[in-house]
Design a protein around this motif. Structure first.
Motif, mmCIF file in Angstrom:
data_model
loop_
_atom_site.group_PDB
_atom_site.id
_atom_site.type_symbol
_atom_site.label_atom_id
_atom_site.label_comp_id
_atom_site.label_asym_id
_atom_site.label_seq_id
_atom_site.Cartn_x
_atom_site.Cartn_y
_atom_site.Cartn_z
ATOM 1 N N ALA A 135 0.830 -1.197 0.000
ATOM 2 C CA ALA A 135 0.000 0.000 0.000
ATOM 3 C C ALA A 135 0.870 1.254 0.000
ATOM 4 C CB ALA A 135 -0.935 0.003 1.208
ATOM 5 N N TYR A 136 1.886 1.275 0.855
ATOM 6 C CA TYR A 136 2.773 2.437 0.885
ATOM 7 C C TYR A 136 3.572 2.556 -0.417
ATOM 8 C CZ TYR A 136 1.732 2.991 5.845
ATOM 9 O OH TYR A 136 1.091 3.192 7.033
ATOM 10 N N VAL A 256 -7.300 12.148 -10.431
ATOM 11 C CA VAL A 256 -7.598 10.721 -10.362
ATOM 12 C C VAL A 256 -6.502 9.975 -9.604
ATOM 13 C CG1 VAL A 256 -7.963 8.632 -11.733
ATOM 14 C CG2 VAL A 256 -8.944 10.809 -12.483
ATOM 15 N N VAL A 257 -5.250 10.282 -9.908
ATOM 16 C CA VAL A 257 -4.147 9.583 -9.244
ATOM 17 C C VAL A 257 -4.061 9.984 -7.771
ATOM 18 C CG1 VAL A 257 -1.677 9.117 -9.284
ATOM 19 C CG2 VAL A 257 -2.919 9.421 -11.424
ATOM 20 N N ALA A 258 -4.354 11.254 -7.450
ATOM 21 C CA ALA A 258 -4.375 11.683 -6.050
ATOM 22 C C ALA A 258 -5.431 10.900 -5.271
ATOM 23 C CB ALA A 258 -4.649 13.177 -5.961
ATOM 24 N N ALA A 259 -6.550 10.614 -5.910
ATOM 25 C CA ALA A 259 -7.602 9.817 -5.264
ATOM 26 C C ALA A 259 -7.124 8.388 -5.031
ATOM 27 C CB ALA A 259 -8.865 9.821 -6.132
ATOM 28 N N LEU A 265 -3.484 4.962 1.036
ATOM 29 C CA LEU A 265 -3.104 5.340 2.401
ATOM 30 C C LEU A 265 -4.207 5.006 3.396
ATOM 31 C CD1 LEU A 265 -1.366 8.768 1.706
ATOM 32 C CD2 LEU A 265 -0.280 6.553 2.141
ATOM 33 N N LEU A 266 -5.455 5.211 2.990
ATOM 34 C CA LEU A 266 -6.578 4.857 3.857
ATOM 35 C C LEU A 266 -6.612 3.359 4.126
ATOM 36 C CD1 LEU A 266 -9.128 5.816 5.326
ATOM 37 C CD2 LEU A 266 -10.393 5.483 3.193
ATOM 38 N N GLY A 320 -7.564 2.140 -5.012
ATOM 39 C CA GLY A 320 -6.466 2.279 -4.072
ATOM 40 C C GLY A 320 -6.660 1.459 -2.818
ATOM 41 N N MET A 321 -7.901 1.353 -2.359
ATOM 42 C CA MET A 321 -8.194 0.542 -1.176
ATOM 43 C C MET A 321 -8.043 -0.949 -1.466
ATOM 44 S SD MET A 321 -11.538 2.562 0.304
ATOM 45 C CE MET A 321 -11.697 1.491 1.739
#
Length: 397
Positions: A135-136, A256-259, A265-266, A320-321
């Motif tokens: 994730a990191y 989009v990439v920031a999301a 991170l979440l 991302g999650m």
């Protein structure tokens, strides 16, 4: 020498993984300009992305077994050298056919970083801790592709599209130097596998016949298919349909990439509390929600920039999650052959991405509808496949 358990190692591994996405996203703003240079349509330029994805898929099947036999580091050094040479070839391509070839060659180099960084994490950490590191790494890796379209747009305007591939060649050369000097080998000699064809085939069959692997691998691959469907279609939809300046295209992609980074991170913060299985379910639900929203808006005629980017931001948070949990879950049963398992995972992922990007290019009709339909179908399928095949939450044990 950098310790693989250190935060610096995560950054180095992320830089290796980023090489593949950089070669995907940095040249996106140049799609219309390249189509004009080579006198071809949108579908032919989008096939350069598909050729790259196919190259990644095939290369990963070879990369894993070789790394399980000879170690991670030698394959990394060879791969980054190939990427550097392929980037130089793309820069001097004088026809679309030559560009196809060098993109395919470039992908063979990028595959090493994408596969072996994951394998090195699995070599070093147990599944739950591996998911956190992935994730990191994912959030760190996403910073470069987030800025890549912005940088690519600036290079395009200032120097023309070949300068984008020169940038990629320099990046590969610098990463090769850092890995060569500072990164240790992660695979002990006693855990190395034979390269006998029967053993390699048995290992691959072991992976694809494992239900846990299939549940996680197919889900993350379908999630990727939706993401690459957007990457393939967005340059033409945003630049041609909504008349976004080439130099500004990257800023929309940045949202989009920031999301995606936020979702990464979440997920890293929540996995110890709620477990990977629940994170996958929540992330998958966000993919479905994003698909329903964007198709409804576009089909009803409300196809504005916000109607395209807003739902894609939701899709990216869900992705991302999900992604670190799905990758770690797919590799969890294969500590003895993490390289081979990561190769098969990468093959399925890139094959799905190549299919979706080619499909979006083929169906593009001057509207956003074909792109958003592919995104919605891929996202919904990811959740359905996971729910259908997953027997138990392997990331929660």
């Amino acid at each position: 020498m950098i310790k693989l358990t250190s935060p610096i190692a995560v950054v180095v591994l992320a830089a290796m993984v980023a090489m593949g996405p950089l070669a995907t996203s940095m040249y996106l703003p140049a799609f219309p300009a390249m189509a004009e240079t080579f006198s071809v349509g949108a579908d032919r330029i989008q096939l350069t992305l598909s050729a790259y994805m196919i190259g990644l898929a095939i290369a990963q099947l070879l990369c894993g077994p070789l790394a399980d036999r000879f170690g991670r580091k030698p394959l990394l050094l060879v791969g980054m050298g190939l990427f550097c040479l392929g980037s130089v070839g793309c820069m001097f391509a004088d026809s679309i056919t030559v560009l196809f070839g060098y993109r395919f060659f470039q992908a063979f180099g990028a595959a090493s970083g994408m596969v072996l960084a994951q394998a090195m994490v699995r070599d070093t950490f147990e599944p739950v801790e591996a998911a956190k590191k992935l994730a990191y790494m994912g959030s760190t890796t996403a910073v470069a592709p987030a800025l890549a379209p912005v940088v690519g747009g600036a290079l395009l305007v200032a120097f023309g599209w070949p300068s984008i591939f020169l940038f990629l060649a320099i990046y590969a050369a610098l990463t090769l130097a850092v890995v060569g000097v500072g990164l240790p080998e992660s695979l002990p000699r006693e855990r190395r596998q034979t390269l006998h064809p029967r053993t390699v085939m048995d290992n691959y069959l072991s992976a694809i016949s494992n239900r846990t692997f299939l549940a996680h691998a197919l889900a993350v691959s379908l999630m990727f298919a939706g993401h690459y469907g957007f990457m393939s279609g967005a340059p033409f939809v945003l630049i041609e349909l909504f008349e976004v300046p080439e130099a500004h295209f990257g800023w929309y992609f940045l949202f989009v990439v920031a999301a995606f980074i936020a979702g990464n991170l979440l997920g890293a913060r929540l996995i110890s509390k709620v477990g990977g299985h629940r994170l996958i379910l929540v992330g998958g639900s966000l993919l479905v929600l994003a698909g329903v929203l964007v198709v409804s808006l576009v089909a009803s005629g409300a196809d504005t920039l916000a109607a395209i980017i807003g739902p894609q931001v939701i899709y990216a948070i869900g992705s991302g999650m999900m992604m670190p949990q799905l990758i770690a879950g797919a590799l969890a049963p294969f500590h003895h052959m993490a390289g081979t398992a990561a190769s098969m995972l990468g093959f399925i992922q890139m094959g799905s991405a190549a299919t979706s990007s080619a499909l979006v290019g083929r169906l593009y009709d001057g509207t956003a509808l074909p792109m958003v339909l592919v995104i919605a179908l891929a996202g919904a399928s990811a959740l359905v496949v996971y729910l259908s095949l997953s027997r138990r939450p392997v990331m929660d044990v």
